[in-house]
Design a protein around this motif. Structure first.
Motif, PDB file in Angstrom:
ATOM      1  N   SER A  13      85.082  51.933  -7.339  1.00  0.00           N
ATOM      2  CA  SER A  13      84.326  52.916  -8.112  1.00  0.00           C
ATOM      3  C   SER A  13      84.287  52.569  -9.599  1.00  0.00           C
ATOM      4  N   GLN A  14      84.773  51.385  -9.962  1.00  0.00           N
ATOM      5  CA  GLN A  14      84.756  50.951 -11.353  1.00  0.00           C
ATOM      6  C   GLN A  14      83.793  49.788 -11.534  1.00  0.00           C
ATOM      7  N   LEU A  15      83.346  49.636 -12.759  1.00  0.00           N
ATOM      8  CA  LEU A  15      82.502  48.504 -13.139  1.00  0.00           C
ATOM      9  C   LEU A  15      83.253  47.639 -14.129  1.00  0.00           C
ATOM     10  N   ARG A  16      82.883  46.384 -14.187  1.00  0.00           N
ATOM     11  CA  ARG A  16      83.378  45.514 -15.250  1.00  0.00           C
ATOM     12  C   ARG A  16      82.152  45.101 -16.047  1.00  0.00           C
ATOM     13  N   CYS A  17      82.137  45.471 -17.312  1.00  0.00           N
ATOM     14  CA  CYS A  17      81.011  45.138 -18.178  1.00  0.00           C
ATOM     15  C   CYS A  17      80.811  43.626 -18.175  1.00  0.00           C
ATOM     16  N   LEU A  18      79.582  43.193 -17.974  1.00  0.00           N
ATOM     17  CA  LEU A  18      79.289  41.764 -17.945  1.00  0.00           C
ATOM     18  C   LEU A  18      79.165  41.170 -19.340  1.00  0.00           C
ATOM     19  N   ASN A  19      79.241  42.006 -20.355  1.00  0.00           N
ATOM     20  CA  ASN A  19      79.172  41.540 -21.735  1.00  0.00           C
ATOM     21  C   ASN A  19      80.570  41.347 -22.332  1.00  0.00           C
ATOM     22  N   CYS A  20      81.441  42.347 -22.178  1.00  0.00           N
ATOM     23  CA  CYS A  20      82.777  42.276 -22.796  1.00  0.00           C
ATOM     24  C   CYS A  20      83.915  42.317 -21.776  1.00  0.00           C
ATOM     25  N   PHE A  21      83.592  42.498 -20.502  1.00  0.00           N
ATOM     26  CA  PHE A  21      84.547  42.490 -19.384  1.00  0.00           C
ATOM     27  C   PHE A  21      85.499  43.681 -19.349  1.00  0.00           C
ATOM     28  N   THR A  22      85.171  44.739 -20.064  1.00  0.00           N
ATOM     29  CA  THR A  22      85.961  45.966 -19.995  1.00  0.00           C
ATOM     30  C   THR A  22      85.694  46.650 -18.661  1.00  0.00           C
ATOM     31  N   ARG A  23      86.746  47.136 -18.030  1.00  0.00           N
ATOM     32  CA  ARG A  23      86.605  47.861 -16.771  1.00  0.00           C
ATOM     33  C   ARG A  23      86.507  49.353 -17.087  1.00  0.00           C
ATOM     34  N   PHE A  24      85.522  50.032 -16.477  1.00  0.00           N
ATOM     35  CA  PHE A  24      85.360  51.467 -16.696  1.00  0.00           C
ATOM     36  C   PHE A  24      84.746  52.115 -15.466  1.00  0.00           C
ATOM     37  N   GLU A  25      84.872  53.425 -15.391  1.00  0.00           N
ATOM     38  CA  GLU A  25      84.375  54.172 -14.239  1.00  0.00           C
ATOM     39  C   GLU A  25      83.159  54.999 -14.652  1.00  0.00           C
ATOM     40  N   PRO A  26      82.007  54.749 -14.027  1.00  0.00           N
ATOM     41  CA  PRO A  26      80.803  55.512 -14.372  1.00  0.00           C
ATOM     42  C   PRO A  26      80.820  56.897 -13.725  1.00  0.00           C
ATOM     43  N   ALA A  27      79.973  57.769 -14.234  1.00  0.00           N
ATOM     44  CA  ALA A  27      79.806  59.080 -13.605  1.00  0.00           C
ATOM     45  C   ALA A  27      79.249  58.870 -12.202  1.00  0.00           C
ATOM     46  N   GLU A  28      79.693  59.682 -11.276  1.00  0.00           N
ATOM     47  CA  GLU A  28      79.277  59.531  -9.885  1.00  0.00           C
ATOM     48  C   GLU A  28      77.760  59.640  -9.731  1.00  0.00           C
ATOM     49  N   LYS A  29      77.198  58.674  -9.033  1.00  0.00           N
ATOM     50  CA  LYS A  29      75.763  58.590  -8.719  1.00  0.00           C
ATOM     51  C   LYS A  29      74.867  58.382  -9.940  1.00  0.00           C
ATOM     52  N   ALA A  30      75.446  57.959 -11.057  1.00  0.00           N
ATOM     53  CA  ALA A  30      74.637  57.627 -12.236  1.00  0.00           C
ATOM     54  C   ALA A  30      73.785  56.404 -11.911  1.00  0.00           C
ATOM     55  N   THR A  31      72.652  56.250 -12.584  1.00  0.00           N
ATOM     56  CA  THR A  31      71.805  55.072 -12.377  1.00  0.00           C
ATOM     57  C   THR A  31      71.821  54.153 -13.594  1.00  0.00           C
ATOM     58  N   GLU A  32      72.271  54.670 -14.728  1.00  0.00           N
ATOM     59  CA  GLU A  32      72.435  53.865 -15.937  1.00  0.00           C
ATOM     60  C   GLU A  32      73.737  54.278 -16.609  1.00  0.00           C
ATOM     61  N   VAL A  33      74.431  53.291 -17.177  1.00  0.00           N
ATOM     62  CA  VAL A  33      75.691  53.562 -17.868  1.00  0.00           C
ATOM     63  C   VAL A  33      75.761  52.742 -19.144  1.00  0.00           C
TER      64      VAL A  33
END
Length: 63
Positions: A13-33
């Motif tokens: 349920s987390q993303l890793r930013c492809l720009n700075c590699f920070t791991r974060f959790e988006p709001a559920e069912k969001a389409t943009e973060v």
């Protein structure tokens, strides 16, 4: 001690930013973060109930 399955489930349920590699959790069912560290904006998709994937940048905000 945290098991590998617990870590794996949490990371689905987390993303890793492809720009700075920070791991974060988006709001559920969001389409943009927006990355909380570098503020790069990403389009995302939810291919399974609790997993999230980056589809690409939001081009209108790329500088």
């Amino acid at each position: 001690m945290t098991s590998m399955n617990e870590i794996s489930d949490k990371r689905k349920s987390q993303l890793r930013c492809l720009n700075c590699f920070t791991r974060f959790e988006p709001a559920e069912k969001a389409t943009e973060v927006k990355c909380p560290k570098c503020e790069m904006e990403w389009r995302i998709t939810w291919p399974a109930n609790d997993s999230v994937k980056i589809r690409g940048p939001v081009w209108s905000t790329v500088k």
